[in-house]
Design an enzyme around this catalytic site. Structure first.
Site, PDB file in Angstrom:
ATOM      1  N   SER A 165      31.678  34.715  47.722  1.00 47.81           N
ATOM      2  CA  SER A 165      31.423  33.801  46.605  1.00 47.81           C
ATOM      3  C   SER A 165      32.204  32.500  46.694  1.00 47.81           C
ATOM      4  O   SER A 165      31.831  31.510  46.064  1.00 47.81           O
ATOM      5  CB  SER A 165      31.755  34.492  45.279  1.00 47.81           C
ATOM      6  OG  SER A 165      33.109  34.915  45.254  1.00 47.81           O
TER       7      SER A 165
ATOM      8  N   ASP B  78      37.017  31.446  36.016  1.00 48.67           N
ATOM      9  CA  ASP B  78      36.460  32.611  35.316  1.00 48.67           C
ATOM     10  C   ASP B  78      37.285  33.884  35.494  1.00 48.67           C
ATOM     11  O   ASP B  78      36.813  34.974  35.193  1.00 48.67           O
ATOM     12  CB  ASP B  78      35.021  32.863  35.779  1.00 48.67           C
ATOM     13  CG  ASP B  78      34.918  33.162  37.270  1.00 48.67           C
ATOM     14  OD1 ASP B  78      35.969  33.246  37.938  1.00 48.67           O
ATOM     15  OD2 ASP B  78      33.789  33.311  37.780  1.00 48.67           O
TER      16      ASP B  78
ATOM     17  N   HIS C 150      37.481  33.165  40.178  1.00 50.89           N
ATOM     18  CA  HIS C 150      37.219  31.963  40.968  1.00 50.89           C
ATOM     19  C   HIS C 150      37.914  30.754  40.349  1.00 50.89           C
ATOM     20  O   HIS C 150      38.413  30.823  39.227  1.00 50.89           O
ATOM     21  CB  HIS C 150      35.709  31.720  41.066  1.00 50.89           C
ATOM     22  CG  HIS C 150      34.944  32.910  41.540  1.00 50.89           C
ATOM     23  ND1 HIS C 150      34.323  33.799  40.665  1.00 50.89           N
ATOM     24  CD2 HIS C 150      34.709  33.383  42.781  1.00 50.89           C
ATOM     25  CE1 HIS C 150      33.740  34.764  41.364  1.00 50.89           C
ATOM     26  NE2 HIS C 150      33.963  34.535  42.650  1.00 50.89           N
TER      27      HIS C 150
END
EC number: 3.1.1.-
Length: 384
Positions: free
Chosen positions: A42, A346, A349
């Site tokens: 990610s 979040d 991240h």
């Protein structure tokens, strides 16, 4: 006499050749990259996981506030805006790297991205054999690499360059990858000693992928280390009871987890040095994500992060504005109005602002080893 002179000249040339090899393996050579090829999770995913997801079960990154600072609508990036890979593309004058999965009528001549949210360095079946669940995706590093190999002839056919030339002209971004191999067992309650057994296996998986890409023609690799997870809102929440007893007095981070991350990074650096000696014609550059990020926790105000650097911008509840099972993107979860003043987006991240400053530290130093040489570009600084 003539024989002795020949031996002397031969010895001199051997020393000169050896010295050249050492210099070539310890210095980055300037290249005008024509494309970016990306693998990872990610941290580098520009939309693959979004396109691989069931339309009835889209990830949180498919919805606002993800992408609210730059991409409209959300692109599937796990941030409020751009990622490190995006800032690298901007610096190189290349378009944002499109995701391979799900893309239609998209040119991959200047870049292609296989990174997938939740991806692991080790295969899913192997992790399951170790009792580690990895439910997000089965698109591990080896699956990403196999997919690339399968479509490579088509990529070359649509280019004016042959395959080896195309890879040689590309900056190959190897991750970040491996973080999820540790995330899953940590959040499943495995002990740190159990998880540490995975480190050499993960490093080997990354190394093997690099060797495969070298054989295909790759010449320049940017290989990131892991983040200081002991400063992550998600990990600080998970380990809050013990972390608060043993927190770093300056940063508030949990040293034990950061030491684990540095253990992985040291093993990775050792392996990259070995590869560099074996392939002196290739540039293998280590990106120190750990220290490039950790400085923000040490001196947040210096880098423009005015709010608590450990708290998530988007989240709810607790000391770190993070609750497992009620993360960013869920109904009722709010986000800050000034994300550029936050490091953490979040809980897992980072914000666009943090990624931008990390990229500056990597491309301009001192967080790349060896340092990039941008002299042939006519610009010596990152301008993002």
């Amino acid at each position: 006499m003539a024989s002795s002179l020949k031996k002397l000249i031969s010895s001199f040339l051997l020393v000169l050749y050896s010295t050249t090899i050492i210099v070539a393996s310890s210095e980055s050579r300037c290249r005008r990259f024509k494309s970016i090829i990306s693998f990872g999770d990610s941290i580098a995913d520009t939309g693959n996981y979004l396109h691989l997801s069931d339309v009835n079960h889209l990830p949180q990154s498919a919805f606002l506030p993800y992408g609210e600072s730059f991409f409209h609508p959300p692109s599937g990036r796990a941030s409020n805006g751009r990622l490190i890979i995006d800032f690298i593309a901007e610096f190189l004058g290349l378009p944002y790297v499109p995701p391979y999965f799900g893309s239609q009528n998209v040119s991959f001549e200047q870049g292609i991205n296989f990174a997938v949210y939740g991806a692991t360095a080790l295969d899913r079946a192997f992790l399951l054999g170790k009792g580690i669940e990895s439910d997000f995706t089965n698109v591990s590093l080896s699956v990403q690499l196999d997919t690339f190999k399968q479509i490579l002839p088509n990529l070359c056919a649509s280019s004016t360059r042959d395959c080896k030339e195309m890879l040689g002209d590309s900056l190959i971004l190897m991750g970040e990858i491996g973080g999820n191999d540790y995330n899953y067992p940590f959040f499943e309650g495995k002990s740190i000693n159990e998880i540490k057994e995975l480190v050499p296996l993960i490093v080997k998986a990354i190394s093997s992928a690099i060797v495969d890409l070298i054989d295909l023609g790759g010449k320049t690799f940017l290989v990131p280390g892991g983040f200081p997870t002991g400063c992550s809102a998600a990990y600080l929440t998970l380990f809050q009871t013990v972390a608060e007893k043993d927190q770093d007095p300056l940063t508030g981070c949990y040293p034990l987890l950061n030491e684990f991350g540095e253990h992985h990074n040291e093993q990775l650096k050792t392996e990259l040095k070995r590869l560099q000696k074996f392939y002196p014609h290739v540039n293998i550059i280590y990106a120190d994500y750990h220290n490039s990020l950790y400085r923000f926790y040490q001196e947040p105000a210096k880098y423009g992060f005015k709010n608590k650097p450990l708290a998530a911008c988007c989240g709810v509840g607790g000391k770190y504005n993070f609750t497992i099972g009620k993360e960013c993107g869920y109904e009722g979860v709010n986000y800050c109005q000034n994300p550029s003043e936050y490091v953490n987006w979040d809980g897992y991240h980072l914000t666009e602002a943090a990624y931008q400053k990390m990229t500056e530290g990597i491309l301009n130093g001192p967080y790349a080893t060896p340092a990039f040489d941008w002299s042939c570009l006519g610009s010596g600084t990152v301008d993002t």
